[in-house]
Design a protein around this motif. Sequence first.
Motif, PDB file in Angstrom:
ATOM      1  N   LEU A  50       0.825  -1.207   0.000  1.00 13.90           N
ATOM      2  CA  LEU A  50       0.000   0.000   0.000  1.00 13.90           C
ATOM      3  C   LEU A  50       0.862   1.260   0.000  1.00 13.90           C
ATOM      4  CD1 LEU A  50      -2.733  -1.091   2.562  1.00 13.90           C
ATOM      5  CD2 LEU A  50      -3.131  -0.560   0.155  1.00 13.90           C
ATOM      6  N   LYS A  60      -9.109  -4.685  -4.220  1.00 15.23           N
ATOM      7  CA  LYS A  60      -8.946  -5.808  -3.306  1.00 15.23           C
ATOM      8  C   LYS A  60      -8.241  -6.969  -3.997  1.00 15.23           C
ATOM      9  CE  LYS A  60     -12.592  -8.195  -2.492  1.00 15.23           C
ATOM     10  NZ  LYS A  60     -13.945  -8.568  -2.025  1.00 15.23           N
ATOM     11  N   LEU A  82      -5.609  -5.954   7.359  1.00 16.42           N
ATOM     12  CA  LEU A  82      -5.908  -4.527   7.449  1.00 16.42           C
ATOM     13  C   LEU A  82      -6.269  -4.136   8.881  1.00 16.42           C
ATOM     14  CD1 LEU A  82      -7.945  -4.125   4.142  1.00 16.42           C
ATOM     15  CD2 LEU A  82      -5.693  -3.175   4.620  1.00 16.42           C
ATOM     16  N   ARG A  86      -4.247  -1.385  10.968  1.00 16.14           N
ATOM     17  CA  ARG A  86      -4.925  -0.211  11.532  1.00 16.14           C
ATOM     18  C   ARG A  86      -4.733  -0.134  13.041  1.00 16.14           C
ATOM     19  NH1 ARG A  86      -9.487  -0.615   7.245  1.00 16.14           N
ATOM     20  NH2 ARG A  86      -9.034   1.239   5.992  1.00 16.14           N
ATOM     21  N   GLN A  94      -9.468   5.738   9.721  1.00 16.59           N
ATOM     22  CA  GLN A  94      -9.017   5.667   8.326  1.00 16.59           C
ATOM     23  C   GLN A  94      -8.277   6.941   7.903  1.00 16.59           C
ATOM     24  OE1 GLN A  94     -11.842   4.176   5.478  1.00 16.59           O
ATOM     25  NE2 GLN A  94     -12.677   2.668   6.882  1.00 16.59           N
ATOM     26  N   ILE A  97      -5.202   4.576   5.796  1.00 12.18           N
ATOM     27  CA  ILE A  97      -5.732   3.618   4.821  1.00 12.18           C
ATOM     28  C   ILE A  97      -7.223   3.864   4.678  1.00 12.18           C
ATOM     29  CG2 ILE A  97      -6.004   1.192   4.223  1.00 12.18           C
ATOM     30  CD1 ILE A  97      -3.613   0.592   6.006  1.00 12.18           C
ATOM     31  N   LYS A  98      -7.602   4.406   3.549  1.00 17.72           N
ATOM     32  CA  LYS A  98      -9.008   4.748   3.309  1.00 17.72           C
ATOM     33  C   LYS A  98      -9.662   3.635   2.491  1.00 17.72           C
ATOM     34  CE  LYS A  98      -8.073   9.720   3.476  1.00 17.72           C
ATOM     35  NZ  LYS A  98      -8.445   9.772   4.892  1.00 17.72           N
ATOM     36  N   THR A  99     -10.820   3.193   2.957  1.00 20.41           N
ATOM     37  CA  THR A  99     -11.590   2.186   2.236  1.00 20.41           C
ATOM     38  C   THR A  99     -12.539   2.877   1.268  1.00 20.41           C
ATOM     39  OG1 THR A  99     -11.496   0.671   4.116  1.00 20.41           O
ATOM     40  CG2 THR A  99     -13.202   0.271   2.460  1.00 20.41           C
ATOM     41  N   GLY A 104     -11.850  -0.604  -3.407  1.00 16.79           N
ATOM     42  CA  GLY A 104     -10.536  -0.974  -2.915  1.00 16.79           C
ATOM     43  C   GLY A 104     -10.050  -0.064  -1.809  1.00 16.79           C
ATOM     44  N   TYR A 105      -8.736   0.196  -1.811  1.00 15.69           N
ATOM     45  CA  TYR A 105      -8.111   0.923  -0.712  1.00 15.69           C
ATOM     46  C   TYR A 105      -7.087   1.930  -1.247  1.00 15.69           C
ATOM     47  CZ  TYR A 105      -9.993  -3.219   1.547  1.00 15.69           C
ATOM     48  OH  TYR A 105     -10.822  -4.218   1.952  1.00 15.69           O
TER      49      TYR A 105
END
Length: 657
Positions: A50, A60, A82, A86, A94, A97-99, A104-105
Amino acid sequence: MSQPESQKQRPFHQSFSFDDFTLDLSRACLLCAGQEKRLRPKSFETLKYLIANNNRLISKEELMKAVWPDTFVTDDSLVQCLRDIRRALGDEQQRYIKTVARRGYIFDAEVIEHSSETPSAVFTEQVGGVRVVIEEIGEQSDHQERTRAIPSTGFSASPFGRWRMSRKSLVFSIPLLGLVIALSYFWVSSSAKRTETKPQVRTIAVLPFKPLAADGGDEYLGLGMADTLITKLSNLRQVTVRPTSAVRKYISPGQDPLAAGREQRVDAVLEGSLQRSGDKVRVTVRLIDVRDGSPLWAYKCDEYCEDIFATQDAIAEKVAGALVLELTGEERRGLAKRYTENAEAYQLYIQGVFFRNQMTEEGLKKSIDYFQKAIELDPKYALAYAGQASSNSPRAYFGHIPLREAEFKNRPLIMKALELDDTLAEAHAALAELKLFIEWDWEGAEKEFKRAIELNPSGHLAHHLYGSLLMAMGRFEAAIAKMKQALDIDPLSPRTGFILGRDYYMAGQYDQAIEQYNKMREIFPGHALIELGPVYERKGMYDQAVKEYLEAYSRSGLSAGEIAALRQVYVASGWRGFWSKRLELAKAEAERKPVQASFLAELYARLGEKDQAIEWLERAYRERNMSLIFLKVDPIWESLRPDPRFQGLLRRMRLAP
């Protein structure tokens, strides 16, 4: 001197940094302000990928292929990684790492890459039986050499100034060099062993303290002491603390603390005993490593302590010290925070907590009385106001009082608590709950839930109810993730476990819903919250659905005769006949006691009687039925969604534009 043993090599070091974090690729570890954050290998690889693709949307599928290139794994493996990341980053909101729902991410942070290559070649030689690293300087024609011992000695080259020595002078240093190496090796090995045998404590359960009085009359004080310490320790961001609701069952004197710790899936337990004499207490406390049963820390007050608040402060502070935590100023203030200085008011408050946790109609009534008495002794006791509100809410949920009455009583209590202490997580969670179920103020509720979680990251109920809010708004992936986070805090919560199954159902993930419900059924057989009927109904498995509905109805109060009548009608008249009979029974029940309008609306919807279903939904809207918050997402309303009247109802609830 012998010939070199190894080939020349060029050491290379690479890392990424963002904010206070460094991802060291050479050592395969994550550091925060120089302190290592534990990550499993696959979690490390996930974070590495990432970060290497910073500010780019990663699907994903791409991420799973990168981390598990030659292995088939389920989505749960990625979700677990994840969650692990986190937790290490403190990224529950978040920030990093933003969903992106269904896409996806994105790793969203300013990342700096660091890399360095040592310009000199390195090789080893044997000198007098000691292995020495020789470092050559660049490409010089006279072939000068530098020496470094492993580990480093006072003679070794350093990044800040290199010391030259000849081969002859090196020979004279060999005995000292060998001694330093041996001592260094012993120290490093011992440190590594200590680290291996005592891994960092990430999760902790505070068990109810055991009263030493012969009559056992101080159970409420033991649970109250645990509840106070849980509140204090929940301020620590680096440790997850099990909530009071998870540990209250260990109140009996014969409980084995290690067995309780294993059942709660924690790294350590805090257990203690106490003896009361008036307002004074004598306390013994131990922090135990669940993994091997060894004590991490112990505290004993042989004489009766006159100040119970100072005793609690000392215990909380010493526990944080035993866990080797570096505390922020805010965390230190949280450990030392006191909600009252009145010992009698505190005694009344913890009796209120004791009776509230019984979750019976009589227990909830008693708890409200005790909280009120505590408020009368200390009108500035913010926690007592929040406690009284937290007892009114379940009375409404269980049907002991009307929802409107709970709202009327709770609003002034919550606002008073916040007026006295705006940093009280319990008050923000109570306000969020009111905005969610009564006001249908989705944005306001989300703001309050976030604030409650920010103030108390271990607040199980806030995470749980926030998940329900996200589901009501149709944010399926975020809702499921939040409910799993609530399960991380309290893995044995039946309510949260079953509602995770409900969330899978509402998100249309029916197989996952069945798997989750069956998992909970193994742990809590016969529990009233199991609702597999609607799941099988959506899959068209009507025989199995009817079986599940009948089991649920028998647990919820239908008589054996009514269950038999429903079974016979299904055999004779099929699916529609079954629901016609269930509606008939519900109408008869409504003549004896209140029945939720939303339930009658569901029955009419199943029978395809849209006008009647809409009419009962309107009544449910006026009564503020709690289940109505899922009107936008519950599959039961699928046949009504095209109806303009239904869409108008969604708009009035601010669930549709």
